[in-house]
Design an enzyme around this catalytic site. Structure first.
Site, PDB file in Angstrom:
ATOM      1  CB  CYS A 276      64.499  31.233  39.497  1.00 35.60           C
ATOM      2  SG  CYS A 276      64.067  31.140  37.748  1.00 35.60           S
TER       3      CYS A 276
HETATM    4  O1  LIG Z   1      62.806  27.974  38.556  1.00 41.52           O
HETATM    5  C1  LIG Z   1      61.900  28.552  39.113  1.00 41.52           C
HETATM    6  C2  LIG Z   1      60.882  29.320  38.356  1.00 41.52           C
HETATM    7  O2  LIG Z   1      61.128  29.246  36.981  1.00 41.52           O
HETATM    8  C3  LIG Z   1      61.773  28.492  40.599  1.00 41.52           C
HETATM    9  O3  LIG Z   1      63.000  28.711  41.190  1.00 41.52           O
HETATM   10  C4  LIG Z   1      61.265  27.103  40.995  1.00 41.52           C
HETATM   11  O4  LIG Z   1      60.032  26.870  40.335  1.00 41.52           O
HETATM   12  C5  LIG Z   1      61.085  27.008  42.520  1.00 41.52           C
HETATM   13  O5  LIG Z   1      60.218  28.012  42.946  1.00 41.52           O
HETATM   14  P1  LIG Z   1      59.381  27.865  44.304  1.00 41.52           P
HETATM   15  O6  LIG Z   1      60.381  27.494  45.355  1.00 41.52           O
HETATM   16  O7  LIG Z   1      58.776  29.226  44.510  1.00 41.52           O
HETATM   17  O8  LIG Z   1      58.366  26.804  44.065  1.00 41.52           O
END
Ligand SMILES: O=C(CO)[C@H](O)[C@H](O)COP(=O)(O)O
Length: 137
Positions: free
Chosen positions: A60
């Site tokens: 992520c």
């Molecule tokens: O690094 C992450 C979680 O640790 C996610 O990738 C980041 O927060 C983005 O997530 P979203 O697009 O669902 O807000």
């Protein structure tokens, strides 16, 4: 090896890791593709614990969220790694079964190197660590 892979975004780093896995002949499945990072981490963790795959790889933006989600699954030992030594040590000393990486902060070649180190057979768990691993429950 059978690998469950999940990422909540796509970029050159995720493409490089997937390309490496394919080139190396690993069988890659992508559980919960398109879902949120908590669900992706859980899905990969569940696939590992169920024995559907040998290892999981989660990515992520930071790597942290998917690592936390995977580690919520009993039996998962997910390691957030940013360099090869951390990844190989996670296998040797922590018997890690899920690798977590940041797709934003790791350059493609570094992410591939980390993945290679994590999956390398010579980085199999150290038997001397078995008692410590057992204490994780
Ligand atoms: O690094 C992450 C979680 O640790 C996610 O990738 C980041 O927060 C983005 O997530 P979203 O697009 O669902 O807000």
């Amino acid at each position: 090896m059978r690998i469950a892979f999940a990422a909540d975004d796509e970029n050159a780093t995720t493409e490089a890791v997937l390309g490496y896995l394919a080139e190396a002949g690993h069988e890659v499945t992508r559980p919960a593709q398109g879902e949120s990072w908590p669900r992706l981490g859980a899905a990969v963790g569940n696939a590992v614990v169920a024995g559907d795959v040998d290892f999981g790889i989660v990515m992520c933006w930071t790597g942290t969220g998917t690592a936390i989600a995977a580690n919520k699954v009993p039996g998962v030992r997910a390691a957030l790694a940013w360099e090869a030594w951390i990844a190989e040590s996670a296998r040797k000393w922590n018997d890690a079964n899920v690798l977590a990486m940041s797709l934003k902060r790791l350059a493609p070649d570094v992410a591939v190197e980390v993945t290679r180190a994590f999956l390398a057979e010579q980085n199999a768990p150290d038997p001397d660590e078995a008692a410590n691993i057992a204490q994780l429950g």
